[in-house]
Design a protein around this motif. Structure first.
Motif, PDB file in Angstrom:
ATOM      1  N   CYS A 348      90.554  43.683  47.172  1.00  0.00           N
ATOM      2  CA  CYS A 348      89.574  42.744  46.613  1.00  0.00           C
ATOM      3  C   CYS A 348      90.063  41.302  46.767  1.00  0.00           C
ATOM      4  O   CYS A 348      91.206  40.986  46.450  1.00  0.00           O
ATOM      5  CB  CYS A 348      89.341  43.061  45.132  1.00  0.00           C
ATOM      6  SG  CYS A 348      88.220  41.907  44.327  1.00  0.00           S
ATOM      7  N   GLY A 352      83.407  37.733  44.484  1.00  0.00           N
ATOM      8  CA  GLY A 352      82.391  37.713  43.427  1.00  0.00           C
ATOM      9  C   GLY A 352      81.037  38.252  43.826  1.00  0.00           C
ATOM     10  O   GLY A 352      80.125  38.320  42.987  1.00  0.00           O
ATOM     11  N   ASP A 353      80.863  38.685  45.075  1.00  0.00           N
ATOM     12  CA  ASP A 353      79.539  39.162  45.526  1.00  0.00           C
ATOM     13  C   ASP A 353      79.002  40.301  44.661  1.00  0.00           C
ATOM     14  O   ASP A 353      77.797  40.389  44.409  1.00  0.00           O
ATOM     15  CB  ASP A 353      79.622  39.674  46.983  1.00  0.00           C
ATOM     16  CG  ASP A 353      79.709  38.544  47.982  1.00  0.00           C
ATOM     17  OD1 ASP A 353      79.859  37.376  47.545  1.00  0.00           O
ATOM     18  OD2 ASP A 353      79.642  38.828  49.194  1.00  0.00           O
ATOM     19  N   ILE A 364      84.646  43.774  37.826  1.00  0.00           N
ATOM     20  CA  ILE A 364      85.020  44.714  38.892  1.00  0.00           C
ATOM     21  C   ILE A 364      86.381  44.387  39.512  1.00  0.00           C
ATOM     22  O   ILE A 364      87.221  45.283  39.644  1.00  0.00           O
ATOM     23  CB  ILE A 364      83.893  44.782  39.952  1.00  0.00           C
ATOM     24  CG1 ILE A 364      82.652  45.442  39.324  1.00  0.00           C
ATOM     25  CG2 ILE A 364      84.333  45.558  41.190  1.00  0.00           C
ATOM     26  CD1 ILE A 364      81.399  45.409  40.195  1.00  0.00           C
ATOM     27  N   PRO A 365      86.668  43.128  39.880  1.00  0.00           N
ATOM     28  CA  PRO A 365      87.980  42.876  40.495  1.00  0.00           C
ATOM     29  C   PRO A 365      89.151  43.282  39.591  1.00  0.00           C
ATOM     30  O   PRO A 365      90.122  43.880  40.060  1.00  0.00           O
ATOM     31  CB  PRO A 365      87.956  41.357  40.747  1.00  0.00           C
ATOM     32  CG  PRO A 365      86.504  41.031  40.890  1.00  0.00           C
ATOM     33  CD  PRO A 365      85.813  41.923  39.917  1.00  0.00           C
TER      34      PRO A 365
HETATM   35  S1  SF4 Z   1      84.749  40.687  44.304  1.00  0.00           S
HETATM   36 FE1  SF4 Z   1      83.563  42.549  44.593  1.00  0.00          FE
HETATM   37  S2  SF4 Z   1      82.480  42.272  46.538  1.00  0.00           S
HETATM   38 FE2  SF4 Z   1      84.144  40.734  46.469  1.00  0.00          FE
HETATM   39  S3  SF4 Z   1      85.874  41.718  47.529  1.00  0.00           S
HETATM   40 FE3  SF4 Z   1      86.096  42.128  45.334  1.00  0.00          FE
HETATM   41  S4  SF4 Z   1      85.089  44.112  45.056  1.00  0.00           S
HETATM   42 FE4  SF4 Z   1      84.397  43.329  47.017  1.00  0.00          FE
END
Ligand code: SF4
Ligand code: SF4
Length: 387
Positions: A348, A352-353, A364-365
């Motif tokens: 990651c 932020g997408d 998520i990150p």
């Molecule tokens: S922030 Fe989300 S979309 Fe961006 S690299 Fe990390 S996991 Fe993938």
């Protein structure tokens, strides 16, 4: 041993099927196959990709078939070959002109004149599906017309949209796919396959479902008084849409544990329902606001991280202490190609997408890095690709 109709193939299959990728020798294979048939298993599943599996099956079956033995002492049809369903598979890489020679090779190895079910082995990507439609299905139809095979299906470890697209072709009579209490992502594919009257074969509901033959204490406690492996089998068998569950014993004694529920395919009992409810509630209470709901809306990730699967493994590790299973599967990211796609959590870049797409508003990150810390370990390849 209960049996069920395998969809439009009209075959009656035992609710457990014999997976054959773990045979260490011809002798071990013969012992397992003889024991399995004696216990009422009538579906044997193999593939040329499983090393010597087809040859071992052929060596084991030859004397049984020539003796004209029958399952259940001939209570149904006479003759073992007619009662047995043999399924083999061909990878979606063969050209049309290579299909019939490959089938004849399998027939020779298995020592039979026809194969009941021929599955395209691993329609895991859109490219596989396109190839299967263009090159393999016409050739398989010819082989079926010649009597070399009887029914055409496919197996898949692929993402749900690929499975749905394959089923939507209406070209297949059965599907082999992953689905179990701990992995319910493919529920829409089960419903779709059932609507098309396809036979439904569940791949690896012990190992890939969560290494349930060696469950952690926390999982055992939540399932008590039920065994986690058997509870997962019962959860599947209580669903009448599902035909059969694969088991892959290396020895005959490894049949004992799964087959305890071979006659128990009715609805879940009150106690079993409560155990399932405890498992569901544990995810909610232990994971709290960090629980990934497995909606897949966060994808695509520009780094091709398989966010939902990484976080599913985290869900299981945190809620049920299924850390060993998580390490086993997490170690396959970036090592198993299309069989287990996507990259690890530590890839990651904080772009932020994914964040605005997550209805649970997960960080998520941070969760991906946490999963990587918990589960990073030995890198793994797939069983039948291991040396
Ligand atoms: S922030 Fe989300 S979309 Fe961006 S690299 Fe990390 S996991 Fe993938
Ligand atoms: S969008 Fe959020 S809840 Fe849904 S799978 Fe992705 S991380 Fe999990």
């Amino acid at each position: 041993m209960r049996d069920r109709r395998f969809g439009k193939t009209q075959r009656q299959l035992s609710v457990f099927s014999l997976g054959t990728m773990r045979f260490a020798s011809a002798e071990a294979a013969r012992a397992v196959i003889e024991s399995a048939i004696a216990r009422g298993l009538n579906h044997i599943e193999t593939a040329p990709a499983y090393g010597a599996s087809e040859r071992y099956i052929g060596q084991a079956l030859r004397p049984l078939l020539s003796e004209g033995l029958s399952i259940d002492s001939g209570l149904r049809e006479s003759g073992l070959r007619h009662q047995l369903t043999l399924t083999s598979k061909l990878t979606p890489t063969l050209r049309g002109d290579q299909v019939e020679p490959a089938i004849r090779q399998s027939l020779a190895q298995l020592g039979v004149t026809y194969i009941d079910g021929l599955a395209i082995h691993g329609i895991n990507t859109d490219e596989h599906l396109r190839w299967a439609i263009a090159e393999m299905l016409p050739a398989l139809a010819v082989a079926r017309d010649k009597g070399l095979i009887r029914h055409i299906g496919f197996s898949t470890h692929g993402p749900l949209p690929v499975i749905e697209a394959a089923i939507a072709t209406e070209a297949f009579s059965f599907v082999n796919l992953h689905y179990n209490f701990f992995f319910q992502r493919n529920a829409p594919a089960i419903a779709q396959a059932h609507c098309q009257d396809m036979g439904i074969f569940i791949i690896s509901p012990a190992d890939k479902a969560g290494m349930l033959y060696s469950p952690p204490d926390r999982l055992k406690a939540l399932c008590t008084p039920y065994d986690p492996l058997l509870l997962n089998y019962r959860w599947l068998l209580s669903d009448p849409r599902i035909t059969t569950l694969s088991i892959g014993p290396a020895t005959a004694s490894e049949l004992d544990w799964p087959l305890q529920v071979a006659d128990d395919d009715g609805p879940l009992s009150e106690g079993e329902q409560q155990a399932i409810l405890r498992l569901e509630q544990a995810q909610l209470s232990v994971l709290g606001r960090d629980r990934c709901a497995q909606c897949h809306q966060c994808l695509p990730c520009p780094e091709t991280i398989n966010i939902p699967e990484v976080l599913r493994l985290r869900n299981l590790a945190v809620a049920y202490d299924m850390k060993a299973f998580g390490q086993y599967r997490y170690g396959m990211f970036e090592n198993a190609g299309h069989w287990f796609p996507g990259r690890r959590g530590d890839r990651c870049t904080d772009c932020g997408d994914c964040l605005p797409r997550c209805p649970e508003q997960l960080d998520i990150p941070t969760l991906l890095r946490d999963t990587h810390q918990r589960l990073r370990g030995k890198q793994r390849r797939r069983l039948w690709e291991e040396p």
